[in-house]
Design a protein around this motif. Structure first.
Motif, short mmCIF file in Angstrom:
data_model
loop_
_atom_site.label_atom_id
_atom_site.label_comp_id
_atom_site.label_asym_id
_atom_site.label_seq_id
_atom_site.Cartn_x
_atom_site.Cartn_y
_atom_site.Cartn_z
N ALA A 1 -16.28 -11.09 88.03
CA ALA A 1 -15.19 -12.05 87.79
C ALA A 1 -14.19 -11.49 86.81
N THR A 2 -14.68 -10.80 85.78
CA THR A 2 -13.80 -10.20 84.77
C THR A 2 -12.88 -9.17 85.42
N LYS A 3 -13.45 -8.29 86.23
CA LYS A 3 -12.64 -7.26 86.91
C LYS A 3 -11.63 -7.91 87.86
N PHE A 4 -12.05 -8.94 88.57
CA PHE A 4 -11.14 -9.64 89.49
C PHE A 4 -9.98 -10.27 88.73
N LEU A 5 -10.29 -11.00 87.67
CA LEU A 5 -9.23 -11.67 86.91
C LEU A 5 -8.33 -10.67 86.20
N GLU A 6 -8.89 -9.59 85.69
CA GLU A 6 -8.08 -8.52 85.08
C GLU A 6 -7.07 -7.98 86.08
N SER A 7 -7.51 -7.81 87.32
CA SER A 7 -6.61 -7.26 88.34
C SER A 7 -5.46 -8.21 88.67
N HIS A 8 -5.61 -9.48 88.27
CA HIS A 8 -4.55 -10.46 88.47
C HIS A 8 -3.81 -10.79 87.17
N GLY A 9 -3.97 -9.94 86.16
CA GLY A 9 -3.20 -10.07 84.94
C GLY A 9 -3.74 -11.00 83.88
N PHE A 10 -5.02 -11.41 83.98
CA PHE A 10 -5.61 -12.29 82.98
C PHE A 10 -6.25 -11.48 81.87
N ASN A 11 -6.28 -12.08 80.67
CA ASN A 11 -6.91 -11.49 79.50
C ASN A 11 -8.34 -12.02 79.43
N VAL A 12 -9.29 -11.23 79.90
CA VAL A 12 -10.68 -11.69 80.04
C VAL A 12 -11.67 -10.71 79.42
N ILE A 13 -12.79 -11.27 78.98
CA ILE A 13 -13.87 -10.50 78.36
C ILE A 13 -15.18 -10.93 79.00
N ASN A 14 -15.99 -9.97 79.40
CA ASN A 14 -17.30 -10.26 79.97
C ASN A 14 -18.31 -10.49 78.85
N MET A 15 -19.16 -11.54 78.98
CA MET A 15 -20.26 -11.74 78.05
C MET A 15 -21.47 -11.01 78.61
N SER A 16 -21.77 -9.84 78.07
CA SER A 16 -22.89 -9.04 78.57
C SER A 16 -24.21 -9.72 78.24
N GLY A 17 -25.17 -9.58 79.14
CA GLY A 17 -26.48 -10.18 78.94
C GLY A 17 -26.58 -11.58 79.51
N GLY A 18 -25.46 -12.28 79.60
CA GLY A 18 -25.42 -13.60 80.19
C GLY A 18 -26.32 -14.62 79.52
N MET A 19 -26.58 -15.69 80.25
CA MET A 19 -27.38 -16.79 79.72
C MET A 19 -28.84 -16.39 79.49
N LEU A 20 -29.29 -15.31 80.12
CA LEU A 20 -30.66 -14.84 79.90
C LEU A 20 -30.88 -14.43 78.44
N THR A 21 -29.82 -13.95 77.77
CA THR A 21 -29.96 -13.51 76.38
C THR A 21 -29.27 -14.45 75.39
N TRP A 22 -28.70 -15.55 75.88
CA TRP A 22 -28.00 -16.52 75.03
C TRP A 22 -29.02 -17.28 74.18
#
Length: 96
Positions: free
Chosen positions: A70-91
């Motif tokens: 999703a981050t790569k997709f939104l970046e390609s459309h000009g959005f300022n996005v950051i991926n949360m690595s590890g996701g909810m498994l490590t939250w």
């Protein structure tokens, strides 16, 4: 692609982060970060008009793989996005 760890995201929660959870509805029903808005990955292309390019978004999923897509997709459309690595498994922060 820019990434934050779950610890970094948790430390920044008080700053009014814009969180997008790209998991499926049934996954989110089991618990999500309170501030997160659910837009399933499969609907992101159709709902990205709900997002503002002037804002920064942190993208969340179960493990970090779908949020990376999703981050790569939104970046390609000009959005300022950051991926949360590890996701909810490590939250370890609050969930609702």
């Amino acid at each position: 692609m820019k990434e934050y760890s779950t610890t970094q995201v948790q430390e920044l929660l008080d700053e009014g982060l814009n969180l997008i959870d790209v998991r499926e509805v049934h996954e989110v029903a089991q618990g999500k970060i309170p501030e997160a808005v659910n837009i399933p990955l499969g609907l992101l292309e159709f709902r990205m008009n709900e997002l503002e390019k002037s804002k920064q978004y942190i993208i969340v999923c179960r493990s970090g793989a779908r949020s990376a897509q999703a981050t790569k997709f939104l970046e390609s459309h000009g959005f300022n996005v950051i991926n949360m690595s590890g996701g909810m498994l490590t939250w370890e922060g609050p969930i609702e």
